[in-house]
Write an enzyme that holds these catalytic residues in place. Structure first.
Site, mmCIF file in Angstrom:
data_model
loop_
_atom_site.group_PDB
_atom_site.id
_atom_site.type_symbol
_atom_site.label_atom_id
_atom_site.label_comp_id
_atom_site.label_asym_id
_atom_site.label_seq_id
_atom_site.Cartn_x
_atom_site.Cartn_y
_atom_site.Cartn_z
ATOM 1 N N ARG A 125 45.952 -8.205 -19.923
ATOM 2 C CA ARG A 125 45.910 -9.630 -19.610
ATOM 3 C C ARG A 125 44.485 -10.159 -19.556
ATOM 4 O O ARG A 125 44.213 -11.280 -19.927
ATOM 5 C CB ARG A 125 46.593 -9.841 -18.256
ATOM 6 C CG ARG A 125 46.336 -11.178 -17.614
ATOM 7 C CD ARG A 125 47.399 -11.507 -16.603
ATOM 8 N NE ARG A 125 48.717 -11.465 -17.225
ATOM 9 C CZ ARG A 125 49.855 -11.261 -16.559
ATOM 10 N NH1 ARG A 125 49.849 -11.060 -15.267
ATOM 11 N NH2 ARG A 125 51.003 -11.255 -17.207
ATOM 12 N N TYR A 126 43.584 -9.331 -19.052
ATOM 13 C CA TYR A 126 42.186 -9.742 -18.881
ATOM 14 C C TYR A 126 41.343 -9.164 -20.007
ATOM 15 O O TYR A 126 41.727 -8.174 -20.632
ATOM 16 C CB TYR A 126 41.670 -9.250 -17.534
ATOM 17 C CG TYR A 126 42.338 -9.883 -16.330
ATOM 18 C CD1 TYR A 126 42.034 -11.200 -15.975
ATOM 19 C CD2 TYR A 126 43.257 -9.187 -15.569
ATOM 20 C CE1 TYR A 126 42.636 -11.782 -14.871
ATOM 21 C CE2 TYR A 126 43.865 -9.773 -14.461
ATOM 22 C CZ TYR A 126 43.540 -11.074 -14.118
ATOM 23 O OH TYR A 126 44.136 -11.646 -13.030
ATOM 24 N N ARG A 150 39.938 -5.141 -19.130
ATOM 25 C CA ARG A 150 40.640 -4.100 -18.375
ATOM 26 C C ARG A 150 42.149 -4.184 -18.602
ATOM 27 O O ARG A 150 42.672 -5.244 -18.899
ATOM 28 C CB ARG A 150 40.326 -4.206 -16.877
ATOM 29 C CG ARG A 150 40.646 -5.567 -16.255
ATOM 30 C CD ARG A 150 39.729 -5.759 -15.044
ATOM 31 N NE ARG A 150 40.066 -6.941 -14.263
ATOM 32 C CZ ARG A 150 39.705 -8.190 -14.584
ATOM 33 N NH1 ARG A 150 39.067 -8.413 -15.723
ATOM 34 N NH2 ARG A 150 40.010 -9.199 -13.799
ATOM 35 N N CYS A 159 58.748 5.881 -7.407
ATOM 36 C CA CYS A 159 57.897 5.822 -6.219
ATOM 37 C C CYS A 159 58.495 6.734 -5.152
ATOM 38 O O CYS A 159 59.658 7.115 -5.247
ATOM 39 C CB CYS A 159 57.841 4.398 -5.678
ATOM 40 S SG CYS A 159 57.255 3.215 -6.906
ATOM 41 N N CYS A 212 59.735 -0.298 -2.086
ATOM 42 C CA CYS A 212 59.468 -1.489 -1.292
ATOM 43 C C CYS A 212 60.503 -2.542 -1.667
ATOM 44 O O CYS A 212 60.703 -2.825 -2.852
ATOM 45 C CB CYS A 212 58.077 -2.034 -1.601
ATOM 46 S SG CYS A 212 56.782 -0.784 -1.526
ATOM 47 N N CYS A 246 59.126 -5.378 -3.947
ATOM 48 C CA CYS A 246 58.306 -4.982 -5.099
ATOM 49 C C CYS A 246 58.339 -6.010 -6.239
ATOM 50 O O CYS A 246 59.398 -6.483 -6.638
ATOM 51 C CB CYS A 246 58.779 -3.637 -5.622
ATOM 52 S SG CYS A 246 57.851 -3.073 -7.055
ATOM 53 N N ARG A 265 57.658 -5.341 -9.290
ATOM 54 C CA ARG A 265 58.243 -4.735 -10.493
ATOM 55 C C ARG A 265 59.618 -4.163 -10.189
ATOM 56 O O ARG A 265 60.023 -3.138 -10.732
ATOM 57 C CB ARG A 265 57.318 -3.656 -11.036
ATOM 58 C CG ARG A 265 55.937 -4.200 -11.331
ATOM 59 C CD ARG A 265 55.207 -3.459 -12.443
ATOM 60 N NE ARG A 265 53.870 -4.000 -12.553
ATOM 61 C CZ ARG A 265 52.815 -3.489 -11.931
ATOM 62 N NH1 ARG A 265 52.939 -2.409 -11.177
ATOM 63 N NH2 ARG A 265 51.639 -4.062 -12.062
ATOM 64 N N ASP A 273 54.977 -12.512 -4.525
ATOM 65 C CA ASP A 273 55.350 -13.058 -5.833
ATOM 66 C C ASP A 273 56.752 -13.664 -5.793
ATOM 67 O O ASP A 273 57.568 -13.328 -4.935
ATOM 68 C CB ASP A 273 55.310 -11.957 -6.896
ATOM 69 C CG ASP A 273 53.881 -11.556 -7.244
ATOM 70 O OD1 ASP A 273 53.003 -12.440 -7.257
ATOM 71 O OD2 ASP A 273 53.645 -10.360 -7.494
ATOM 72 N N ASP A 311 49.064 -14.218 -7.596
ATOM 73 C CA ASP A 311 49.190 -13.813 -8.995
ATOM 74 C C ASP A 311 50.084 -14.883 -9.621
ATOM 75 O O ASP A 311 51.277 -14.956 -9.333
ATOM 76 C CB ASP A 311 49.812 -12.413 -9.086
ATOM 77 C CG ASP A 311 49.249 -11.621 -10.250
ATOM 78 O OD1 ASP A 311 48.782 -12.264 -11.223
ATOM 79 O OD2 ASP A 311 49.275 -10.384 -10.210
ATOM 80 N N LYS A 333 45.399 -13.408 -11.353
ATOM 81 C CA LYS A 333 45.143 -13.593 -9.927
ATOM 82 C C LYS A 333 44.202 -14.773 -9.693
ATOM 83 O O LYS A 333 43.138 -14.845 -10.293
ATOM 84 C CB LYS A 333 44.532 -12.326 -9.345
ATOM 85 C CG LYS A 333 45.467 -11.137 -9.421
ATOM 86 C CD LYS A 333 44.801 -9.884 -8.913
ATOM 87 C CE LYS A 333 45.675 -8.670 -9.121
ATOM 88 N NZ LYS A 333 45.803 -8.295 -10.556
HETATM 89 C C1 LIG Z 1 45.649 -7.138 -10.974
HETATM 90 C C2 LIG Z 1 45.568 -6.863 -12.390
HETATM 91 C C3 LIG Z 1 44.405 -6.306 -12.941
HETATM 92 C C4 LIG Z 1 43.195 -5.966 -12.112
HETATM 93 O O1 LIG Z 1 42.628 -7.095 -11.563
HETATM 94 P P1 LIG Z 1 41.301 -6.986 -10.690
HETATM 95 O O2 LIG Z 1 41.145 -8.366 -10.142
HETATM 96 O O3 LIG Z 1 40.219 -6.581 -11.628
HETATM 97 O O4 LIG Z 1 41.552 -5.957 -9.640
HETATM 98 C C5 LIG Z 1 44.390 -6.089 -14.292
HETATM 99 N N1 LIG Z 1 45.435 -6.404 -15.085
HETATM 100 C C6 LIG Z 1 46.556 -6.961 -14.574
HETATM 101 C C7 LIG Z 1 47.672 -7.300 -15.500
HETATM 102 C C8 LIG Z 1 46.660 -7.204 -13.214
HETATM 103 O O5 LIG Z 1 47.786 -7.741 -12.719
HETATM 104 S S1 SF4 Z 2 55.247 -2.037 -4.521
HETATM 105 FE FE1 SF4 Z 2 56.754 -1.350 -6.085
HETATM 106 S S2 SF4 Z 2 55.589 0.039 -7.392
HETATM 107 FE FE2 SF4 Z 2 54.419 -0.168 -5.490
HETATM 108 S S3 SF4 Z 2 55.116 1.529 -4.159
HETATM 109 FE FE3 SF4 Z 2 56.361 -0.265 -3.670
HETATM 110 S S4 SF4 Z 2 58.175 -0.020 -4.957
HETATM 111 FE FE4 SF4 Z 2 56.606 1.298 -5.828
#
Ligand SMILES: *Cc1c(COP(=O)(O)O)cnc(C)c1O
Ligand code: SF4
Length: 367
Positions: free
Chosen positions: A90-91, A94, A103, A107, A110, A112, A270, A307, A314
């Site tokens: 996305r960025y 990175r 996991c 959670c 979560c 995801r 989220d 986010d 973010k």
């Molecule tokens: C959070 C996230 C990152 C890392 O973001 P930082 O602000 O650098 O910690 C990178 N890619 C995605 C898709 C993210 O959600």
């Molecule tokens: S937030 Fe989602 S991915 Fe992270 S530990 Fe909890 S269940 Fe697992």
């Protein structure tokens, strides 16, 4: 089998076990379990003091998860930024590298939720494709190894991934995101840390949401990681009934610093399907930020971010500390609410249009 794998095997998983342990209706638990994965390590279950407490709420299923119209499956639209299944790019510089889909405990909030615990999503090819993607993209200088929880993998599998990443010259730093020190601190062993430290510069972000999660066992795990020279950060999710008050958050952040973990982010919850009962107002998050900044060590003040739904990434939220900006002065509000004036440097008259400072734009609410 390692100790931690044995503990993990004894996790609460079946609707019968969960219902019996927490005095719930087994049919309801079964229904929730069909929609979202349920699992609780015996260690974390032992930290729960009573029904509905902040630790209970994070892992014990609740019928509210099945509410209609309660969010989206992929609000961050990660799937759209996913060139291969294991990568979210996305960025500019990175990527997120999703190497595991399970996991130690799940959670209930979560982000995801749609993916974690889904066995059908695991494929060894995905890891290989992810490594190849990173190798072919020289702009990627930071890889965030995430999941699921990457530390659910054995030391050997994890090392194979880390060593492949390290063999890519343009990968400057590797980060690992894990909730193991919270859910299964026994996972952090000397074997693991001596393996990890071969792959420096390596950072690790943990995930604690409540001060009661920082037990002696967790402290031991974090201490081992810190002694291996791994800088530790923490990501917290702002959750209703868990940590949505200044007192709890301040204690959490201060306690993290005592175990050498630097608070990194507080996330606004989220907009994810099945998690509406955890969401707070954004004002609550701003209030918590203001209850930290100035009132305690700056080190204990993480960034508060949303986010953005739709894949915006973010976005930091900062309370209004800037009251006004003119050519002559900036009026500022400090943490106690008192006003202070900072005189601007004199700008030459002939410059008619001056670019607006970024803080003016961010403090404007007229949009
Ligand atoms: C959070 C996230 C990152 C890392 O973001 P930082 O602000 O650098 O910690 C990178 N890619 C995605 C898709 C993210 O959600
Ligand atoms: S937030 Fe989602 S991915 Fe992270 S530990 Fe909890 S269940 Fe697992």
């Amino acid at each position: 089998m390692d100790d931690w794998q044995q503990i993990l095997q004894h996790s609460l998983r079946t609707p019968e076990e969960i219902a019996q342990r927490f005095g719930l209706d087994v049919n309801e638990v079964r229904k929730i379990g069909q929609a979202f994965k349920i699992q609780i390590t015996p260690y974390y279950a032992s930290l729960i003091k009573r029904k509905g407490d902040p630790l209970y709420r994070q892992v014990v299923p609740d019928l509210a998860e099945l509410a209609e119209n309660s969010g989206e499956d992929d609000p961050l639209e990660e799937d759209l930024d996913s060139p291969v299944p294991s990568i979210v790019h996305r960025y500019p510089d990175r990527v997120l590298f999703l190497v595991a889909h399970s996991c130690a405990s799940y959670c209930r909030f979560c982000t995801r939720k749609r993916k974690v615990g889904d066995i059908s999503k695991i494929h060894p090819r995905y890891i290989e494709d992810g490594i190849n993607y990173i190798r072919e993209h020289p702009e990627v200088r930071d890889v965030i190894v995430s999941g699921g929880d990457p530390l659910i993998l054995s030391d050997d599998r994890l090392e194979s991934i880390l060593s492949q990443l390290r063999s890519i010259p343009h990968v400057e730093i590797i980060r690992i995101g894990t909730r193991m020190p919270c859910y299964l601190p026994q996972r952090i062993t000397e074997e693991l840390t001596s393996m990890l430290k071969k792959y420096h510069p390596l950072y690790l972000n943990v995930h604690f949401n409540h001060p009661d999660e920082i037990t002696a066992e967790a402290a031991r795990a974090l201490n081992l990681l810190a002694d291996a020279g791994i800088p530790l950060g923490n990501q917290t999710v702002l959750l209703k009934g868990v940590n949505d008050d200044v007192e709890t958050m301040r204690k959490l952040m201060q306690k993290l610093l005592t175990v050498r973990v630097r608070p990194y982010y507080i996330y606004q919850a989220d907009y994810v399907r099945g998690t509406d009962h955890f969401r707070t107002t954004v004002e609550k998050g701003l209030e918590i930020y203001q209850g930290l900044r100035g009132w305690t060590s700056g080190l204990a003040v993480p960034q508060y971010v949303i986010d953005a739904p739709g894949g915006g990434g973010k976005i930091p939220l900062i309370p209004e500390y800037v009251q006004s900006i003119s050519d002559e002065k900036v009026v500022l509000r400090n943490y106690t609410g008192e006003l202070f004036v900072y005189p601007q440097v004199k700008t030459p008259k002939r410059r008619r249009s001056r670019p607006q400072p970024p803080c003016f734009v961010s403090s404007s609410q007229r949009v």
